[in-house]
Design a protein around this motif. Sequence first.
Motif, PDB file in Angstrom:
ATOM      1  N   ALA A 175       0.817  -1.222   0.000  1.00  0.00           N
ATOM      2  CA  ALA A 175       0.000   0.000   0.000  1.00  0.00           C
ATOM      3  C   ALA A 175       0.847   1.267   0.000  1.00  0.00           C
ATOM      4  CB  ALA A 175      -0.943   0.001   1.202  1.00  0.00           C
ATOM      5  N   PRO A 176       1.771   1.418  -0.959  1.00  0.00           N
ATOM      6  CA  PRO A 176       2.612   2.617  -0.997  1.00  0.00           C
ATOM      7  C   PRO A 176       1.786   3.866  -1.280  1.00  0.00           C
ATOM      8  CG  PRO A 176       2.816   1.399  -3.039  1.00  0.00           C
ATOM      9  CD  PRO A 176       2.012   0.536  -2.120  1.00  0.00           C
ATOM     10  N   ALA A 177       2.288   4.990  -0.816  1.00  0.00           N
ATOM     11  CA  ALA A 177       1.610   6.258  -1.068  1.00  0.00           C
ATOM     12  C   ALA A 177       1.841   6.679  -2.515  1.00  0.00           C
ATOM     13  CB  ALA A 177       2.139   7.335  -0.125  1.00  0.00           C
ATOM     14  N   PRO A 178       0.784   7.016  -3.265  1.00  0.00           N
ATOM     15  CA  PRO A 178       0.976   7.473  -4.653  1.00  0.00           C
ATOM     16  C   PRO A 178       1.595   8.858  -4.696  1.00  0.00           C
ATOM     17  CG  PRO A 178      -1.326   7.641  -4.031  1.00  0.00           C
ATOM     18  CD  PRO A 178      -0.634   6.959  -2.883  1.00  0.00           C
ATOM     19  N   MET A 179       2.508   9.073  -5.639  1.00  0.00           N
ATOM     20  CA  MET A 179       3.186  10.351  -5.811  1.00  0.00           C
ATOM     21  C   MET A 179       2.921  10.850  -7.233  1.00  0.00           C
ATOM     22  SD  MET A 179       5.130  10.843  -2.940  1.00  0.00           S
ATOM     23  CE  MET A 179       3.718  10.285  -1.998  1.00  0.00           C
ATOM     24  N   ARG A 180       2.166  11.945  -7.361  1.00  0.00           N
ATOM     25  CA  ARG A 180       1.828  12.470  -8.687  1.00  0.00           C
ATOM     26  C   ARG A 180       2.387  13.869  -8.932  1.00  0.00           C
ATOM     27  NH1 ARG A 180      -2.749   9.623  -7.012  1.00  0.00           N
ATOM     28  NH2 ARG A 180      -3.380   7.941  -8.436  1.00  0.00           N
ATOM     29  N   ASP A 181       2.477  14.673  -7.889  1.00  0.00           N
ATOM     30  CA  ASP A 181       2.901  16.069  -8.046  1.00  0.00           C
ATOM     31  C   ASP A 181       4.185  16.325  -7.270  1.00  0.00           C
ATOM     32  OD1 ASP A 181       0.600  17.202  -9.585  1.00  0.00           O
ATOM     33  OD2 ASP A 181      -0.500  16.488  -7.824  1.00  0.00           O
ATOM     34  N   VAL A 182       5.151  16.959  -7.950  1.00  0.00           N
ATOM     35  CA  VAL A 182       6.446  17.282  -7.365  1.00  0.00           C
ATOM     36  C   VAL A 182       6.677  18.778  -7.512  1.00  0.00           C
ATOM     37  CG1 VAL A 182       8.929  16.872  -7.443  1.00  0.00           C
ATOM     38  CG2 VAL A 182       7.343  15.009  -7.988  1.00  0.00           C
ATOM     39  N   THR A 183       7.115  19.428  -6.436  1.00  0.00           N
ATOM     40  CA  THR A 183       7.435  20.849  -6.492  1.00  0.00           C
ATOM     41  C   THR A 183       8.852  21.076  -5.993  1.00  0.00           C
ATOM     42  OG1 THR A 183       5.129  21.506  -6.112  1.00  0.00           O
ATOM     43  CG2 THR A 183       6.816  23.159  -5.702  1.00  0.00           C
ATOM     44  N   ARG A 198      10.341  16.125 -19.976  1.00  0.00           N
ATOM     45  CA  ARG A 198      11.388  15.445 -20.724  1.00  0.00           C
ATOM     46  C   ARG A 198      12.608  15.190 -19.840  1.00  0.00           C
ATOM     47  NH1 ARG A 198      12.479  11.565 -23.915  1.00  0.00           N
ATOM     48  NH2 ARG A 198      14.196  11.890 -25.361  1.00  0.00           N
ATOM     49  N   LEU A 199      12.987  16.168 -19.041  1.00  0.00           N
ATOM     50  CA  LEU A 199      14.121  15.987 -18.126  1.00  0.00           C
ATOM     51  C   LEU A 199      13.818  14.887 -17.117  1.00  0.00           C
ATOM     52  CD1 LEU A 199      15.161  19.693 -17.481  1.00  0.00           C
ATOM     53  CD2 LEU A 199      16.387  18.001 -18.857  1.00  0.00           C
ATOM     54  N   TYR A 200      12.590  14.864 -16.637  1.00  0.00           N
ATOM     55  CA  TYR A 200      12.187  13.810 -15.703  1.00  0.00           C
ATOM     56  C   TYR A 200      12.329  12.444 -16.356  1.00  0.00           C
ATOM     57  CZ  TYR A 200       9.085  10.907 -12.843  1.00  0.00           C
ATOM     58  OH  TYR A 200       8.561   9.897 -12.067  1.00  0.00           O
ATOM     59  N   ALA A 201      11.850  12.319 -17.582  1.00  0.00           N
ATOM     60  CA  ALA A 201      11.927  11.033 -18.278  1.00  0.00           C
ATOM     61  C   ALA A 201      13.372  10.616 -18.540  1.00  0.00           C
ATOM     62  CB  ALA A 201      11.154  11.105 -19.593  1.00  0.00           C
ATOM     63  N   LEU A 245       5.979  19.882 -11.256  1.00  0.00           N
ATOM     64  CA  LEU A 245       5.928  18.779 -12.217  1.00  0.00           C
ATOM     65  C   LEU A 245       4.776  17.856 -11.864  1.00  0.00           C
ATOM     66  CD1 LEU A 245       7.067  16.747 -14.372  1.00  0.00           C
ATOM     67  CD2 LEU A 245       8.479  15.808 -12.527  1.00  0.00           C
ATOM     68  N   ARG A 246       3.951  17.571 -12.853  1.00  0.00           N
ATOM     69  CA  ARG A 246       2.941  16.529 -12.734  1.00  0.00           C
ATOM     70  C   ARG A 246       3.537  15.294 -13.385  1.00  0.00           C
ATOM     71  NH1 ARG A 246      -1.888  15.270  -9.959  1.00  0.00           N
ATOM     72  NH2 ARG A 246      -3.107  13.813 -11.230  1.00  0.00           N
ATOM     73  N   ILE A 247       3.802  14.261 -12.615  1.00  0.00           N
ATOM     74  CA  ILE A 247       4.454  13.072 -13.147  1.00  0.00           C
ATOM     75  C   ILE A 247       3.616  12.492 -14.272  1.00  0.00           C
ATOM     76  CG2 ILE A 247       5.177  10.712 -12.613  1.00  0.00           C
ATOM     77  CD1 ILE A 247       5.873  11.705  -9.811  1.00  0.00           C
TER      78      ILE A 247
END
Length: 369
Positions: free
Chosen positions: A69-77, A361-364, A88-90
Amino acid sequence: MKQEAPIGIVGGGLAGLAAALAAARRGRRVILWESASLGRDKVCGEFLSPEVDLDMQALGCGDWVDALAPAPMRDVTLIGARSSRVSLRIPGPPARSVTRAALEAYLASRARKEGATLLERAPVREIAPVQGGLVRVRGGDREELVRGVILAFGKRSTLDAPLELPRAGSSDGFVALKTYLAPQAALDTDVELYVIRGGYVGLNRVEDGRIGVCALLEGDARADWETLARRAEEIPQLARRLASLGDPCSRVRGLARFGFGAQAVARKDRRTGSVLLFAGDAARMIPSFTGDGMAVALRSGRLAAEALSTPDPVTTYKSTYARAFHVRFALAGALHGLFFQPSVFSALAPLVGRSPRLVERLYALTRGS
């Protein structure tokens, strides 16, 4: 019929456990030596990139999300001085966050079910090539002749000097610390990464609702909460955030005197033909800001185990390792310096922030895509 010699693995972190699980699932005998206990908290940001789903599936652990049950991570600031920030929205599936203790305990349980022998509190004292392509490994109260060794002993090890790794004689001065907070307030996004002078501080929740705090600092700073609180005052937003979350609810763990340079990938003893493969941080650490360290550990451990089943493990592993990690290490290394210069980050943040596709793109790319 003589039984084939087992595979030896040194280190029971994510890379070592992934290697043990992958090898055992291929029908190989596996002996893993871990100097401490398996499934314990470590200095780690605990951010799992979406790519780990592929590796967990390959390891027969497709149920890991339901199990942990890991915590979902969608938004990074990313937040720097003078209120500079990049959001960043993953793209695609969410990342996940789960404590190292829980993830390692889960992988260890799966590896044992597949038949791997996992030795705890068994520090390895000797790794010596012998004739016939074998390696003698002596750790704890057990000595074994193995065919191929995967070295996954993390950021630092007493084996660094005997194995002549570059970091054995390095003067790198990075310091990391990790702890958890029982939140009295919520984060604004799933992940908050603060750029401070000579380092950065990341915050994100984990599976049990706590907030993990992981910091990387340059120099000889003390790895304690007082040091972090003092450095946080340089960024008012960070100081306010830590004040809103309260004091640590767990031990503050620290690690000093380590770096991010390449160490070793694969070696073959010319005299005996014995093979050593390096995985996870023992091969190379990816800069922490990427949040890709755990993904690199899992994949490199799996690739190392798969390579040992080929006729030429050294060539195979060097090739697959380069394909998997060359791009992400190169880009992450180039960007790493930016996170130690808050003034540069503050100047570039508005420009980058207006280019969401560039951020994605940098994230990818820091994930090898």
